[in-house]
Scaffold this motif. Structure first.
Motif, PDB file in Angstrom:
ATOM      1  N   LEU A 192       0.829  -1.207   0.000  1.00 37.29           N
ATOM      2  CA  LEU A 192       0.000   0.000   0.000  1.00 37.29           C
ATOM      3  C   LEU A 192       0.860   1.252   0.000  1.00 37.29           C
ATOM      4  O   LEU A 192       0.589   2.212  -0.742  1.00 37.29           O
ATOM      5  N   ILE A 193       1.915   1.268   0.806  1.00 38.83           N
ATOM      6  CA  ILE A 193       2.794   2.441   0.870  1.00 38.83           C
ATOM      7  C   ILE A 193       3.563   2.602  -0.439  1.00 38.83           C
ATOM      8  O   ILE A 193       3.914   3.726  -0.825  1.00 38.83           O
ATOM      9  N   ILE A 205      -9.044   1.522   3.358  1.00 41.40           N
ATOM     10  CA  ILE A 205      -7.992   2.495   3.680  1.00 41.40           C
ATOM     11  C   ILE A 205      -7.396   2.967   2.360  1.00 41.40           C
ATOM     12  O   ILE A 205      -6.820   2.181   1.610  1.00 41.40           O
ATOM     13  N   LYS A 206      -7.561   4.268   2.072  1.00 41.01           N
ATOM     14  CA  LYS A 206      -6.998   4.867   0.862  1.00 41.01           C
ATOM     15  C   LYS A 206      -5.801   5.730   1.236  1.00 41.01           C
ATOM     16  O   LYS A 206      -5.875   6.537   2.153  1.00 41.01           O
ATOM     17  N   LEU A 207      -4.722   5.546   0.503  1.00 37.78           N
ATOM     18  CA  LEU A 207      -3.500   6.317   0.718  1.00 37.78           C
ATOM     19  C   LEU A 207      -3.239   7.142  -0.534  1.00 37.78           C
ATOM     20  O   LEU A 207      -2.952   6.597  -1.608  1.00 37.78           O
ATOM     21  N   ALA A 208      -3.362   8.475  -0.389  1.00 35.89           N
ATOM     22  CA  ALA A 208      -3.092   9.401  -1.495  1.00 35.89           C
ATOM     23  C   ALA A 208      -1.640   9.869  -1.401  1.00 35.89           C
ATOM     24  O   ALA A 208      -1.191  10.318  -0.337  1.00 35.89           O
ATOM     25  N   GLN A 209      -0.929   9.772  -2.500  1.00 36.00           N
ATOM     26  CA  GLN A 209       0.495  10.100  -2.544  1.00 36.00           C
ATOM     27  C   GLN A 209       0.766  11.000  -3.745  1.00 36.00           C
ATOM     28  O   GLN A 209       0.343  10.701  -4.860  1.00 36.00           O
ATOM     29  N   ALA A 210       1.452  12.116  -3.501  1.00 34.98           N
ATOM     30  CA  ALA A 210       1.806  13.047  -4.581  1.00 34.98           C
ATOM     31  C   ALA A 210       3.212  13.576  -4.324  1.00 34.98           C
ATOM     32  O   ALA A 210       3.599  13.812  -3.169  1.00 34.98           O
ATOM     33  N   PRO A 211       4.010  13.793  -5.377  1.00 34.10           N
ATOM     34  CA  PRO A 211       5.390  14.283  -5.189  1.00 34.10           C
ATOM     35  C   PRO A 211       5.419  15.768  -4.843  1.00 34.10           C
ATOM     36  O   PRO A 211       4.478  16.525  -5.131  1.00 34.10           O
ATOM     37  N   GLN A 253      -5.237   1.542  -2.310  1.00 35.28           N
ATOM     38  CA  GLN A 253      -6.184   1.237  -1.238  1.00 35.28           C
ATOM     39  C   GLN A 253      -6.008  -0.201  -0.752  1.00 35.28           C
ATOM     40  O   GLN A 253      -5.621  -1.084  -1.514  1.00 35.28           O
ATOM     41  N   LEU A 254      -6.325  -0.357   0.510  1.00 42.09           N
ATOM     42  CA  LEU A 254      -6.283  -1.662   1.170  1.00 42.09           C
ATOM     43  C   LEU A 254      -7.666  -1.919   1.752  1.00 42.09           C
ATOM     44  O   LEU A 254      -8.162  -1.133   2.561  1.00 42.09           O
ATOM     45  N   CYS A 255      -8.307  -3.017   1.333  1.00 43.74           N
ATOM     46  CA  CYS A 255      -9.652  -3.374   1.784  1.00 43.74           C
ATOM     47  C   CYS A 255      -9.547  -4.517   2.792  1.00 43.74           C
ATOM     48  O   CYS A 255      -9.002  -5.580   2.473  1.00 43.74           O
ATOM     49  N   LEU A 256     -10.075  -4.286   3.975  1.00 40.60           N
ATOM     50  CA  LEU A 256     -10.118  -5.299   5.033  1.00 40.60           C
ATOM     51  C   LEU A 256     -11.571  -5.735   5.174  1.00 40.60           C
ATOM     52  O   LEU A 256     -12.428  -4.953   5.600  1.00 40.60           O
ATOM     53  N   GLY A 303      -4.465  -6.094  -7.794  1.00 37.53           N
ATOM     54  CA  GLY A 303      -3.938  -6.053  -6.431  1.00 37.53           C
ATOM     55  C   GLY A 303      -3.734  -7.452  -5.887  1.00 37.53           C
ATOM     56  O   GLY A 303      -4.195  -8.447  -6.457  1.00 37.53           O
ATOM     57  N   LYS A 304      -3.042  -7.512  -4.761  1.00 38.77           N
ATOM     58  CA  LYS A 304      -2.785  -8.795  -4.111  1.00 38.77           C
ATOM     59  C   LYS A 304      -3.968  -9.143  -3.212  1.00 38.77           C
ATOM     60  O   LYS A 304      -4.514  -8.288  -2.530  1.00 38.77           O
TER      61      LYS A 304
END
Length: 804
Positions: free
Chosen positions: A26-27, A248-254, A273-276, A346-347
């Motif tokens: 996710l990271i 869980i959504k992780l937004a990443q921008a430079p 995103q990671l779905c539990l 995704g995995k």
């Protein structure tokens, strides 16, 4: 990856093997799906949530995410959802306005620092068990968004949605007082699934909350957990009645080239995103004894899990057999939502929970078979795309440059950042500027005094600024001289780099040669693999053909045995039937012969009596005709006595052949009412005009009343009797066994016939003698029974007397 965890496995060990790789992906901008599967009461919710001190997979995943990206998080509202499953970057002004709006709407702290004060948010993870992901991009900014939904009865509901209320329609209790301040809360509305521009499925209109710490994220989770549907069943006191999905959504921008702000380019924003998923447990209604809504919930849960199994089976078949069957994702909301994960976006990890109870053996066996089947399914993952093309280390270089510049300014006697911050903080807010009236002498002097103080501070800051600028110029000049020397050093390094490039080029050529050789070997391996698949397919087809032939042979053998059994039964039934028919015919023939002998005997007796009576009358003196008739009536021999008084017509007379069985009395509507005592009456019989299956099923005997004209023109009634029995097909059939004939004769017609055919001993017609016999036997009628009656059976009645 297949691991087996025993009873003594801790939550930390399970997280390290199952969920930690998903959090690391996710990271690094990769999606992941983790769901728990098993029968009801097997511990799926505990595995996902855990308990205080033994946090489950969800709290540990959140803790690892914030431990890894904590120093690199962007300010709140820098990233904003676009309601289309994407993220956009706001400028600093819009983000600041949103933060001020949030602060004005709520009085709680922006980010809770601890949850130890609230027992509901007790520590789930001890500090020594905290973990952190490596390889985090320090030149990017991150923001975490969470959402929580449940799939109940194949409908999607948002657990974080604020419950709307209807201010017009109040809600009252039984005592007549309004509830909740006279406000009725509207039930939540179901959400729909949509597909974004990248063909990924998402829940439209779902609430996404931006969180900045583990505590805040876990607090949001518990807020939605309280709304989740659970119920008490026979197998679990708190059974989940829906599938819950925590996203869980992780937004990443430079960062930009300076390394200070987030790059204002939506195309460079990467969202992973990671779905539990906590699936509801499968259950059998025969064990839970569910009724009503519980039964409907169990049916929908089992149907969605069955759809999940079907999708996995089709994926496995397409992969192993090379087919291209359509995967039924749309049959259930669970599979439709996670369609992209099964297609390789995704995995996917699955935790199968097993309850060692013996009562759950059959359901646990099905769960383990499904888990074994999922191990053979593999999907291709897409190639990761780079985020930005800037050089790495911008944030650290800029921070190091700022620290060095501040240190040099302090060494040269320049102002430190703390002094500048103090000067900025000394700008007190302006006093109120509203003048109360024309005689107000306080407001203006106070405002002038505040402005003068701010002016002095401004002059001091300008002086400090000029001083700092001069010092900065001198520092930059020194930096220029240093840069010249560094450029020379860089030129030397470039020469060395040229030599290294040549070495690298040679190594690349060697690598290309090895890659070509590797491709050739892979091509040969593919050919061998295809040949093996062809042989396996032929083997599978031949084995299938052999099994089909064996099954067909077994069916033919079983059909042959069944036919033999059937023919034996038919032969036995036919044998019994013909034996009964032969016996019935023999009895009927015997009875017919006996009846004929009896009729002849009766005729001889009557003839003897007539002859004897005639001789007696010739010898005795003649008496009056009335007395002669009386004597003749007394000495007459008849099967039934002649009534001396007027005839009394009885209503009915019981048939001698009636037994204790139930009869179906079939009398057609075309029959004529003879109005005589010769009316068969069967007690406790079901009278019908046309036979039907319902009447036949309730009785075991059947009689049909049939009328026809005899040879002498009189009406003759026949009682056709039979037995009712059940057929093999489940119907009713009647086998006729007896015919009883009721015949009415006119004595006048019979006397004329006899006068014309019989004569006395002297050759004259016996009119006078027959008249006496007619008088005596005017009411005697002969009845003949069928084969089922005993020998010598008679049935006598009294017909209607005709007027002379």
């Amino acid at each position: 990856m297949n691991n087996l965890f025993g009873i003594k496995t801790t939550q930390r060990e399970l997280f390290a093997d199952v969920a930690k790789p998903l959090v690391e992906d996710l990271i690094h901008c990769k999606n992941g799906l983790l769901f728990t599967y098993g029968v009801t009461g097997s511990g799926k919710t505990y595995t996902m949530t855990g308990s205080p001190g033994q946090g489950g997979l969800l709290p540990r995943s959140l803790d690892m995410i914030f431990n890894s990206i904590g120093p690199y998080q962007a300010k709140r509202y820098v990233f904003k959802p676009d309601d289309k499953n994407g993220m956009e970057v706001q400028n600093q002004v819009d983000a600041l306005l949103d933060r001020q709006k949030r602060d004005s709407q709520t009085s709680v702290p922006k980010t809770p620092t601890t949850r130890r004060t609230d027992p509901e948010f007790a520590d789930m993870i001890s500090p020594e068990e905290a973990c952190k992901a490596g390889g985090v991009d320090e030149d990017s900014s991150y923001s975490v968004f969470v959402s929580y939904i449940e799939i109940y009865n194949n409908y999607i509901y948002d657990l974080l949605e604020e419950t709307p209320f209807d201010p017009i329609k109040p809600k009252w209790n039984g005592a007549g007082t309004p509830l909740r301040n006279n406000i009725e809360f509207i039930p939540p509305q179901s959400k729909i699934l949509r597909e974004d521009q990248n063909h990924n499925m998402y829940v439209a209109g779902c609430t996404e909350v931006e969180v900045k710490s583990t505590e805040e994220a876990f607090e949001v989770f518990w807020r939605g957990q309280k709304k989740r549907r659970i119920a008490n069943t026979q197998l679990n006191r708190e059974s989940s009645r829906s599938h819950s999905v925590f996203i869980i959504k992780l937004a990443q921008a430079p960062l930009d080239a300076d390394g200070d702000t987030v790059l204002q380019d939506k195309s460079q924003v990467n969202v992973s995103q990671l779905c539990l998923v906590d699936l509801a447990g499968s259950e059998r209604t025969s064990r839970t004894r569910a009724e009503g809504s519980r039964l409907r919930e169990a049916g929908n849960i089992n149907q969605s899990l069955m759809t999940l199994r079907t999708c996995i089976e089709v994926l496995r078949e397409n992969q192993m057999c090379g087919t291209n069957k359509m995967v039924p994702y749309r049959d259930s909301k669970v599979t439709h939502l996670f369609k992209n994960y099964f297609d390789g976006e995704g995995k996917v990890r699955m935790v199968v929970c097993v309850n060692p109870k013996a009562d759950d053996y059959e359901e646990t066996l099905l769960v383990m078979r499904f888990a074994e089947m999922t191990q053979e399914v593999e999907v291709a993952r897409p190639v990761d795309r780079p985020i930005c093309g800037f050089a790495a280390g911008r944030r650290q270089r800029n921070q190091a440059f700022k620290d060095e510049l501040t240190h040099r300014l302090e060494e040269r006697g320049g102002p430190s950042p703390t002094v500048l911050n103090q000067l900025l903080q000394s700008f007190h807010p302006l006093p109120p500027c509203e003048i109360s009236g024309p005689n107000d002498d306080v407001t203006l002097p106070r405002l002038i005094e505040a402005l003068e103080k701010r002016h002095k501070i401004r002059q001091m800051m300008v002086e400090e600024y000029n001083k700092t600028a001069n010092m900065l110029k001198s520092v930059l000049q020194e930096q220029d001289s240093n840069l010249l020397s560094k450029e020379n050093f860089i030129q030397e390094q470039r020469g060395r780099l040229g030599e290294k490039d040549k070495m690298i080029q040679n190594q690349k050529n060697e690598i290309d040669r090895l890659e070509k050789k590797s491709k050739m070997l892979e091509y040969k391996i593919d050919i061998l693999q295809k040949t093996t698949n062809i042989y396996e397919e032929d083997k599978r087809s031949l084995q299938h053909e052999l099994e089909s032939r064996e099954q067909r042979l077994q069916r033919e053998m079983s059909e042959k045995r069944r036919m033999e059994t059937r023919m034996q039964g038919i032969v036995t039934d036919a044998k019994l039937k013909w034996e009964k028919e032969c016996e019935r015919r023999v009895n009927a023939k015997q009875l017919e012969m006996q009846n004929k002998l009896w009729v002849k005997d009766e005729k001889l007796k009557q003839l003897k009596a007539i002859v004897t009576e005639g001789k007696t009358e010739n010898r005795q003196p003649q008496r009056p005709s009335r007395e002669k008739d009386k004597v003749a009536a007394k000495r007459s021999v008849s099967p039934s006595p002649v009534p001396t008084g007027p005839l009394v017509r009885p209503l009915h007379r019981r048939s001698h052949s009636a037994g204790g069985e139930r009869w179906v009395d079939h009398k057609p509507t075309t029959n004529v009412d003879l109005d005589t005592v010769l009316q068969p009456n069967i007690p406790n019989a079901i009278k019908v005009n046309a036979p039907n299956e319902k009447a036949l099923s309730k009785c075991d005997k059947y009689v049909l009343t049939h009328q026809e004209f005899a040879s002498d023109g009189e009406i003759q009634t026949k009682l056709i009797k039979g037995e009712v029995f059940k057929t093999r097909g489940g119907g009713q059939a009647v086998q006729f066994t007896d015919i009883e004939t009721l015949k009415q004769e006119n004595p006048l017609a019979a006397s004329r016939k006899r006068r014309s055919s019989e004569t006395g001993p002297d050759g004259e017609p016996m009119e006078r003698n027959w008249t006496d016999v007619e008088t005596r036997c005017s009411v005697a009628v002969e009845m003949r029974a069928g084969s089922s009656l005993g020998p010598g059976y008679q049935h006598h009645g009294y017909p209607k007397r005709r007027k002379p």
